[in-house]
Design an enzyme around this catalytic site. Structure first.
Site, PDB file in Angstrom:
ATOM      1  N   GLU A  89       0.806  -1.218   0.000  1.00  0.00           N
ATOM      2  CA  GLU A  89       0.000   0.000   0.000  1.00  0.00           C
ATOM      3  C   GLU A  89       0.839   1.268   0.000  1.00  0.00           C
ATOM      4  O   GLU A  89       1.986   1.286   0.425  1.00  0.00           O
ATOM      5  CB  GLU A  89      -0.902   0.025   1.235  1.00  0.00           C
ATOM      6  N   CYS A 102       3.396   8.269   0.968  1.00  0.00           N
ATOM      7  CA  CYS A 102       3.726   7.282   1.990  1.00  0.00           C
ATOM      8  C   CYS A 102       3.967   5.948   1.296  1.00  0.00           C
ATOM      9  O   CYS A 102       3.100   5.466   0.550  1.00  0.00           O
ATOM     10  CB  CYS A 102       2.573   7.183   2.982  1.00  0.00           C
ATOM     11  N   CYS A 109       4.037  -7.336   7.781  1.00  0.00           N
ATOM     12  CA  CYS A 109       4.929  -6.836   8.831  1.00  0.00           C
ATOM     13  C   CYS A 109       5.006  -7.870   9.945  1.00  0.00           C
ATOM     14  O   CYS A 109       4.010  -8.516  10.277  1.00  0.00           O
ATOM     15  CB  CYS A 109       4.415  -5.508   9.380  1.00  0.00           C
ATOM     16  N   CYS A 113       2.307  -5.008  16.047  1.00  0.00           N
ATOM     17  CA  CYS A 113       1.679  -3.924  16.817  1.00  0.00           C
ATOM     18  C   CYS A 113       0.169  -4.147  16.887  1.00  0.00           C
ATOM     19  O   CYS A 113      -0.483  -4.380  15.873  1.00  0.00           O
ATOM     20  CB  CYS A 113       1.995  -2.568  16.186  1.00  0.00           C
ATOM     21  N   CYS A 116      -2.462  -2.099  14.655  1.00  0.00           N
ATOM     22  CA  CYS A 116      -2.193  -1.958  13.226  1.00  0.00           C
ATOM     23  C   CYS A 116      -2.790  -3.131  12.458  1.00  0.00           C
ATOM     24  O   CYS A 116      -2.513  -4.293  12.767  1.00  0.00           O
ATOM     25  CB  CYS A 116      -0.686  -1.895  12.993  1.00  0.00           C
ATOM     26  N   GLY A 160       5.124  -2.467   6.806  1.00  0.00           N
ATOM     27  CA  GLY A 160       6.447  -2.966   7.126  1.00  0.00           C
ATOM     28  C   GLY A 160       7.238  -2.073   8.067  1.00  0.00           C
ATOM     29  O   GLY A 160       6.918  -0.909   8.280  1.00  0.00           O
ATOM     30  N   GLU A 161       8.268  -2.645   8.640  1.00  0.00           N
ATOM     31  CA  GLU A 161       9.223  -1.950   9.498  1.00  0.00           C
ATOM     32  C   GLU A 161      10.492  -1.701   8.683  1.00  0.00           C
ATOM     33  O   GLU A 161      11.237  -2.643   8.373  1.00  0.00           O
ATOM     34  CB  GLU A 161       9.531  -2.789  10.737  1.00  0.00           C
ATOM     35  N   SER A 190      10.123   6.006   9.338  1.00  0.00           N
ATOM     36  CA  SER A 190       9.440   5.726  10.598  1.00  0.00           C
ATOM     37  C   SER A 190       9.794   4.340  11.094  1.00  0.00           C
ATOM     38  O   SER A 190       9.850   3.386  10.314  1.00  0.00           O
ATOM     39  CB  SER A 190       7.921   5.833  10.395  1.00  0.00           C
ATOM     40  N   SER A 213       7.876   5.574  16.496  1.00  0.00           N
ATOM     41  CA  SER A 213       6.550   5.254  17.034  1.00  0.00           C
ATOM     42  C   SER A 213       6.702   4.882  18.502  1.00  0.00           C
ATOM     43  O   SER A 213       7.164   3.784  18.822  1.00  0.00           O
ATOM     44  CB  SER A 213       5.918   4.104  16.251  1.00  0.00           C
ATOM     45  N   LEU A 214       6.309   5.780  19.385  1.00  0.00           N
ATOM     46  CA  LEU A 214       6.465   5.556  20.823  1.00  0.00           C
ATOM     47  C   LEU A 214       5.182   4.960  21.409  1.00  0.00           C
ATOM     48  O   LEU A 214       5.181   3.871  21.959  1.00  0.00           O
ATOM     49  CB  LEU A 214       6.831   6.867  21.515  1.00  0.00           C
ATOM     50  N   ASN A 289      -7.005   5.360  14.371  1.00  0.00           N
ATOM     51  CA  ASN A 289      -7.836   5.287  13.164  1.00  0.00           C
ATOM     52  C   ASN A 289      -8.539   3.929  13.151  1.00  0.00           C
ATOM     53  O   ASN A 289      -7.912   2.888  12.954  1.00  0.00           O
ATOM     54  CB  ASN A 289      -6.952   5.460  11.925  1.00  0.00           C
ATOM     55  N   CYS A 332      -3.434   1.717   7.694  1.00  0.00           N
ATOM     56  CA  CYS A 332      -2.508   0.879   6.930  1.00  0.00           C
ATOM     57  C   CYS A 332      -2.989  -0.565   6.910  1.00  0.00           C
ATOM     58  O   CYS A 332      -3.308  -1.148   7.938  1.00  0.00           O
ATOM     59  CB  CYS A 332      -1.116   0.962   7.553  1.00  0.00           C
TER      60      CYS A 332
END
Length: 343
Positions: A89, A102, A109, A113, A116, A160-161, A190, A213-214, A289, A332
Site C-alpha cells: 500500500e 507514503c 509486517c 503492533c 495496526c 512494514g518496518e 518511521s 513510534s512511541l 484510526n 494501513c
C-alpha cells in the site's frame, strides 16, 4: 533480466561487455528513473537495433498501481502490484505546500503492533530497493498523465518496518536521491524502535528525517501494544535516540497513537514530557484510526486537546495529526485487505 534490479556498477559492467560507451549507463538510468520508462522501447535515445538487442535478454520491470481510491479531502489510497502477484500500500497526501507519498518497505509486517491492521497479515517478504523506489515511479507516471503535480516528500510509514529491511531501504533511498532527485531532507523514515539498526541509520543516511513510534509512556503499556518493546524497551530506545548525531536545527518526531482508555490520560502526558526531556524532539499525536475488526477506539476530541495542551504548556512541540481519507480505508493494511476480500 530486470534492468531496475541492477546497480549503476552492474549496468556499467553489462554495457561494457556489450561494447557500449559509458554514457549509455547514465542515459538508461535517466530514462528509468526520471523519465519513468516502463519498457525498453520508451528509450528513444537508444537506436532501434540497440533496443532490440537489449530486449533480447532484459526488460524494465516496475511496480504498478492496481487500485486507487480517492477521498474528498484529496487523499489518494493506492494499492501497488508487484511482479510476483503480491501487493503493498501507499498513500498520496496533499496539503497546501506539499505532496507527500507514503511508501511501504515490506509485504506485511512482523512487528505485531496490536493497533495496526497490517500486523494481522503477518510478514511475507522484504521489498527490494527497486520495488521501494518503484512505488514513487508509479505515482510519478500517474501524476504526469493526469496533472502537473510533483511529489515533494516521501515517508516510510506504509506497510512494514523499514529498519528490518535495512539494506534494501538504504539502497532504495539512494535510488530516490541519486537517480530521482529527491532530497534526503524530504525523506522521513518511521520505525517502531529496532535499536541496533537505528544506531546504524545515521552512519548510512544521516540526512534523512526520523520518526519513532512511541505510543506509550510505560513499558507495561508499550509492550502490550508493541511487542518490540519486550526486546528494546522505552529506556533503551530513548537512549539510542539521544546518541544519534542530530543537528541542532533538526528534531526527532515521536509518533503517539492515542487510544481511548489505554494511553490517553493526563498522567500519560506528564510522563511523556519527562521521557522526552533532553531530546531534540517533537510529538505527533494521532487519534487511533478505527477499522472494522479493531479492538480499540480513539479518544474524544476533548481528551486529545487536553493531552496536547499539557505538552504545550511544558514547552513540548506537539501537533494533532488527524487522519485523512477516513472513508477510503486510510488505516494501513485496509485497502489491501479489502481488495483481497473483494477478489
Amino acid at each position: 533480466m530486470d534492468l531496475k534490479t541492477l546497480s549503476r556498477a552492474e549496468i556499467g559492467e553489462l554495457f561494457q561487455k556489450m561494447g557500449l560507451p559509458a554514457f549509455r549507463v547514465s542515459q538508461l538510468i535517466h530514462w528509468m528513473y526520471e523519465r519513468n520508462a516502463v519498457s525498453i522501447d520508451d528509450i528513444t535515445e537508444f537506436s532501434k537495433p540497440l533496443r532490440e538487442k537489449l530486449k533480447g535478454f532484459s526488460y524494465i520491470g516496475g511496480v504498478k498501481i492496481i487500485k486507487k481510491t480517492d477521498s474528498p479531502d484529496g487523499t489518494i489510497k493506492l494499492l501497488f502490484g508487484l511482479e510476483d502477484g503480491l501487493s503493498v500500500e501507499g498513500v498520496l497526501i496533499p496539503d497546501e505546500y506539499r505532496l507527500t507519498l507514503c511508501v511501504s518497505s515490506q509485504v506485511g509486517c512482523a512487528m505485531g503492533c496490536r493497533f495496526c491492521l497490517t500486523a494481522t497479515m503477518g510478514f511475507i517478504r522484504n521489498l527490494r530497493a527497486d520495488e521501494i523506489a518503484g512505488q514513487v515511479t508509479a505515482v510519478r507516471r500517474e501524476l504526469n498523465a493526469n496533472a502537473n503535480s510533483e511529489i515533494t516528500n516521501i515517508v516510510f510509514m506504509g506497510m512494514g518496518e523499514p529498519l528490518k529491511n535495512f539494506n534494501e531501504v538504504v539502497k532504495g533511498i539512494n535510488i530516490l536521491t541519486d537517480y530521482m532527485g529527491i532530497s534526503k531532507r524530504r525523506i522521513t523514515l518511521s520505525t517502531a524502535g529496532v535499536v541496533p539498526e537505528l544506531q546504524k541509520l545515521y552512519k548510512e543516511i544521516p540526512e534523512v528525517n526520523l520518526a519513532v513510534s512511541l505510543n506509550a509512556t510505560t513499558d507495561e503499556t508499550r509492550s502490550a501494544l508493541m511487542p518490540v518493546n519486550n526486546k528494546y524497551n522505552i529506556g533503551a530506545l530513548l537512549r539510542a535516540c539521544g546518541r544519534l548525531p542530530i543537528s541542532p536545527r533538526r528534531r526527532i518526531t515521536f509518533g503517539y497513537v492515542l487510544i481511548k482508555g489505554v494511553n490517553d490520560t493526563q498522567a500519560d502526558a506528564r510522563r511523556l514530557i519527562a521521557l522526552l526531556k533532553g531530546l531534540s524532539a517533537k510529538v505527533n499525536l494521532i487519534p487511533f484510526n478505527e477499522y472494522d475488526t479493531a479492538k480499540f477506539e480513539p479518544p474524544d476530541e476533548k481528551t486529545v486537546l487536553e493531552f496536547q495542551q499539557i505538552l504545550v504548556d511544558r514547552h513540548v512541540t506537539a501537533f494533532i495529526r488527524k487522519s485523512k481519507g477516513r472513508g477510503i480505508y486510510a488505516a494501513c493494511g485496509q485497502l489491501k485487505t479489502c481488495h483481497e476480500t473483494d477478489n
